[in-house]
Design an enzyme around this catalytic site. Structure first.
Site, PDB file in Angstrom:
ATOM      1  N   SER A  48       5.019   1.941   7.989  1.00  0.00           N
ATOM      2  CA  SER A  48       4.648   0.811   7.152  1.00  0.00           C
ATOM      3  C   SER A  48       5.805   0.360   6.267  1.00  0.00           C
ATOM      4  O   SER A  48       6.401   1.170   5.554  1.00  0.00           O
ATOM      5  CB  SER A  48       3.456   1.176   6.262  1.00  0.00           C
TER       6      SER A  48
ATOM      7  N   HIS B 271       0.822  -1.217   0.000  1.00  0.00           N
ATOM      8  CA  HIS B 271       0.000   0.000   0.000  1.00  0.00           C
ATOM      9  C   HIS B 271       0.856   1.268   0.000  1.00  0.00           C
ATOM     10  O   HIS B 271       0.360   2.354  -0.305  1.00  0.00           O
ATOM     11  CB  HIS B 271      -0.969   0.006   1.202  1.00  0.00           C
TER      12      HIS B 271
ATOM     13  N   ASP C  42       0.298  -7.823   1.718  1.00  0.00           N
ATOM     14  CA  ASP C  42       0.582  -6.394   1.652  1.00  0.00           C
ATOM     15  C   ASP C  42       2.092  -6.136   1.569  1.00  0.00           C
ATOM     16  O   ASP C  42       2.623  -5.244   2.218  1.00  0.00           O
ATOM     17  CB  ASP C  42      -0.016  -5.657   2.857  1.00  0.00           C
TER      18      ASP C  42
END
Length: 360
Positions: free
Chosen positions: A206, A101, A132
């Site tokens: 992230s 993402h 992810d």
């Protein structure tokens, strides 16, 4: 006299050995009995530090900035949209793991190293929406690589450190413990398994590194996997475990994408009484078939809802997750022998593996 030494000396040496270990690993006793012998910094009475772990791991954690060109008119919003994240250098020749993402729909990706170097020529090798994860490549050699211990298995209670660039404040370290392993319910996929911990993960973290107290990679942090309810949750964060991340990375290097086998069912574990999922007695242990795809490979091979899978490819079924991993790692087109328990009978069925389709 010989018998005396034979029976007295072994217990004596054993006692001295135990006493040495107690003194060595007890800071208070060691400081009292051995005042001139310095303690390791992390074991001293007044100093507990993870600085060595950070020093080993931090140089291999990078900042990733991705830009996408907005399709909206300029007068409505800015022309480019930036996404901030982190990444982990996995090899000295430039392979970098991050979250999907972070780079999703990016027209430009920039990688910033901790020593100030910036790279704009970044290649997207591939990505996997289920975990992810995405794999990037920069054409640079002799890069700092994250320390890896293949033997380390994360356990509940392990101290972990999350390294990343939250809110673009610069590289930041947060500390916590692993509170659970093998989390699946939040991912909507039986092919994913997450670590849960309380080391804070914010926007920009992230794709960063989760390391243990030695600085070895434990997982890739992700802010994507959050609770579905709009609640103010604290102390619950997630990471993709290193073993799974490495498996995905290896497949992306080989194929440019992650190919998983698909048979069209999920399952729940049952013991020999069947009480975990049913009040009916079953004399076997295994995996009870649920959510059978009416057009999937398992259904086409004759497998039915509520069948109990006893063996797969000759191996006893003892763990549902391990069974699904075997299926996921099977090449599409390959046939697997299933041994089933159904209505008092044991059946053998050959099932041809299909490819799992993933949604973007």
């Amino acid at each position: 006299m010989l018998k005396f030494f034979k029976f007295v000396l072994p217990p004596l040496f054993a006692g001295l050995g135990i006493a040495f270990l107690v003194v060595f690993f007890s800071p208070n006793m060691r400081a009292t009995l051995l005042p001139n012998v310095p303690l390791p910094s992390a074991m001293s009475i007044d100093h507990l530090s993870f600085a060595d772990a950070v020093e080993r791991a931090a140089p291999s954690v990078v900042t990733i900035i991705s830009e996408s060109i907005s399709k909206e008119p300029r007068y409505k919003r800015q022309n480019t949209v930036q996404e901030l994240g982190s990444g982990v250098i996995m090899s000295s020749d430039g392979y970098i793991l991050t979250n999907y993402h972070v780079i999703n729909n990016a027209d430009q990706i920039m990688v910033l190293l901790t020593d100030g170097r910036r790279y704009f020529d970044v290649q997207l090798i591939g990505f996997d929406t289920i975990t992810d994860l995405a794999l990037l490549k920069i054409n640079v050699e002799h890069l700092p690589v994250i320390p890896i211990s293949e033997r380390f298995i994360p356990r509940v209670g392990d101290v972990v450190l999350a390294i990343g660039n939250p809110l673009n404040l610069g590289q930041t370290i947060t500390q916590g413990i692993i509170s659970a392993t093998g989390k699946q319910k939040i991912t909507d996929s039986p092919y994913n398994s997450l670590l849960q911990m309380d080391a804070a993960i914010n926007v920009g973290n992230s794709g960063g590194a989760l390391v243990n107290s030695n600085g070895d990679l434990v997982g890739i942090t992700s802010a994507q996997f959050k609770t579905r309810e709009n609640l103010d949750i604290q102390g619950i964060f997630f990471a993709v475990p290193f073993s799974l991340a490495k498996e995905v990375m290896d497949k992306l290097i080989r194929h440019g994408r992650v190919v998983r086998g698909y048979l069209g069912f999920t399952g729940t574990a049952v013991d020999s009484t069947g009480k975990e999922v049913s009040d009916n007695y079953t004399p076997v242990a295994g995996l009870r078939i649920t959510n059978l795809d009416p057009l999937g490979p398992a259904w086409q091979a004759g497998i039915k809802e509520q069948d109990i899978v006893v063996k797969i490819a000759g191996e006893n079924v003892t763990n549902p997750q391990k069974t699904l991993n075997i299926i996921g790692n099977s090449e599409p087109g390959h046939e697997i022998e299933f041994e089933l328990y159904r209505s008092g009978e044991v059946l053998k069925v050959m099932v041809k593996v299909a490819e799992l389709e993933t949604k973007l």
